[in-house]
Design an enzyme around this catalytic site. Structure first.
Site, PDB file in Angstrom:
ATOM      1  N   ASP A 168       2.854 -64.979  29.485  1.00  0.00           N
ATOM      2  CA  ASP A 168       1.523 -64.519  29.094  1.00  0.00           C
ATOM      3  C   ASP A 168       0.557 -64.495  30.272  1.00  0.00           C
ATOM      4  O   ASP A 168      -0.653 -64.529  30.088  1.00  0.00           O
ATOM      5  CB  ASP A 168       0.961 -65.377  27.959  1.00  0.00           C
ATOM      6  CG  ASP A 168      -0.210 -64.700  27.264  1.00  0.00           C
ATOM      7  OD1 ASP A 168      -0.353 -63.477  27.407  1.00  0.00           O
ATOM      8  OD2 ASP A 168      -0.985 -65.399  26.584  1.00  0.00           O
ATOM      9  N   ASP A 206       7.740 -60.472  25.896  1.00  0.00           N
ATOM     10  CA  ASP A 206       6.700 -60.174  26.892  1.00  0.00           C
ATOM     11  C   ASP A 206       7.133 -60.403  28.334  1.00  0.00           C
ATOM     12  O   ASP A 206       6.376 -60.105  29.256  1.00  0.00           O
ATOM     13  CB  ASP A 206       5.419 -60.984  26.648  1.00  0.00           C
ATOM     14  CG  ASP A 206       4.602 -60.476  25.469  1.00  0.00           C
ATOM     15  OD1 ASP A 206       4.986 -59.462  24.875  1.00  0.00           O
ATOM     16  OD2 ASP A 206       3.593 -61.118  25.140  1.00  0.00           O
ATOM     17  N   ASP A 358      -2.518 -65.578  13.613  1.00  0.00           N
ATOM     18  CA  ASP A 358      -2.833 -65.385  15.021  1.00  0.00           C
ATOM     19  C   ASP A 358      -4.039 -66.219  15.432  1.00  0.00           C
ATOM     20  O   ASP A 358      -4.383 -66.265  16.610  1.00  0.00           O
ATOM     21  CB  ASP A 358      -3.136 -63.910  15.307  1.00  0.00           C
ATOM     22  CG  ASP A 358      -1.950 -63.008  15.024  1.00  0.00           C
ATOM     23  OD1 ASP A 358      -0.819 -63.410  15.326  1.00  0.00           O
ATOM     24  OD2 ASP A 358      -2.154 -61.902  14.488  1.00  0.00           O
TER      25      ASP A 358
END
Length: 378
Positions: A168, A206, A358
């Site tokens: 991230d 990611d 989230d």
């Protein structure tokens, strides 16, 4: 994390599967996972992982290469590789691990008016099991608990290693192993728990799509480590299907994503079975199918490379305004299956468990019944 990213999980050590509930919100929200003291209050959701078991008894991890050696080992597979050996597409039924936040909520709230909808439409569906904490002493046993559970039922588990250093780009989901040498050793221990049955590995969400924050050298080192991870996983269990990060259809152009994936070993049969997309995001299945095929075409490699798509929350597609934090009006996507009826699409999976917030409709990383009910009843 940038707006286009998958917005996957929060950083920090996980205490285990969440079975207790907050006294203040006992009818709606599961207790949050423990995170490190550096965790931000705006973290993206942390997935549940199996309860810690006894420390692994496997021998010490194999030595990891130095950064310079790691770059030298970065693969350059042929785009016309025809020597791929595989057991064929995974078939059968996916595994539902018995330890999850939604199942804990269902077991504890039989009288809740939302119980029937959440139980039938979410809790009964198989979902991925994440390993987001860097805990090398227990990871082998915890992975083995999932894979052996699936094997005992003749089902196919889905596991998600998520401990790459610098994940991230230091944003909301920061964390993972302290460096790539430690990560390589952690992957060795992870692989030791894969067993010998069929298993799907969603390797580091990611990790490829979000590398713009890395220098060229650091990116090359990460990609070499990912390629090594694929080789280690497939060597430990030849029936493991390993998929690499393709981001999603609203992020990088297919040619850009494919070029990075190729550097990360995703075109090599020794490392990869293809790509995954849409993890924790909302883009429609049709958009992801089209995007993944373009990525695979640009990637090259064996013709039987495939893709898996996270369909857990994409029933209404992505919000037009780009909102990512528990956006309203979303609904469940296609149920998880290994039979998609689409060429080169190996599976629709629920990688992100629906109902795990989230951070807007509940505390980050917790199963929130109101959010789950909205998704399941839309």
């Amino acid at each position: 994390m940038v707006a286009a990213a998958s917005l996957v999980v929060a950083a920090g050590a996980v205490a285990g599967v969440l079975a207790a509930f907050d006294d203040r919100r006992a009818s709606d929200e599961a207790a949050p996972p423990e995170v490190s003291a550096s965790a931000s209050p705006r973290l993206a959701p942390l997935p549940a992982v199996p309860s810690p078991s006894a420390p692994a008894t496997a021998g010490s991890a194999s030595p990891s290469p130095s950064p310079s050696a790691r770059r030298a080992q970065s693969p350059a597979p042929s785009r016309t590789d025809t020597k791929r050996e595989r057991t064929g597409a995974v078939t059968g039924r996916l595994y539902r691990h018995p330890d999850s936040q939604v199942l804990a909520w269902v077991r504890s709230h039989s009288g809740d008016p939302r119980h029937a909808v959440i139980a039938s439409r979410i809790a009964e569906q198989p979902a991925a099991v994440w390993f987001a904490d860097y805990a090398p002493d227990t990871v082998t046993a915890r992975v083995a608990a999932v894979t052996s559970g699936g094997a005992a039922l003749g089902r196919v588990p889905v596991v998600v290693p998520y401990a790459i250093p610098g994940r991230d780009c230091g944003g909301h989901s920061q964390g993972g192993a302290p460096d790539l040498d430690a990560y390589d050793a952690w992957i060795d221990r992870f692989a030791a728990g894969l067993g010998s049955g069929e298993v799907i590995v969603v390797l580091e969400p990611d990790s490829v799509a979000q590398t713009e924050c890395l220098s060229a050298g650091d990116r090359a080192d990460r990609f070499a480590s990912l390629a090594r991870a694929g080789r280690v996983l497939k060597s430990a269990n030849p029936r493991a299907r390993v998929y690499f990060d393709a981001g999603h259809s609203g992020w990088n152009p297919p040619a850009t994503q494919a070029a990075w994936l190729r550097q990360a070993g995703a075109a090599s049969p020794e490392s990869s079975d293809g790509v995954f997309s849409n993890v924790s995001n909302f883009h429609t299945t049709a958009d992801e199918v089209a995007y993944d095929r373009r990525v695979l075409d640009a990637l090259g490699g064996p013709a039987d490379l495939g893709a898996v798509i996270d369909t857990s929350r994409n029933g209404n597609g992505a919000p037009a305004d780009g909102e990512w934090c528990d956006p309203s009006g979303r609904r469940l996507g296609r149920t998880p299956t290994l039979s998609t009826g689409e060429s080169r699409i190996d599976a629709y999976l629920w990688v992100k468990l629906p109902g795990e917030s989230d951070g807007c409709k509940g505390r980050p990383g917790t199963f929130t019944a109101s959010y789950a009910y909205d998704l399941a009843s839309s």
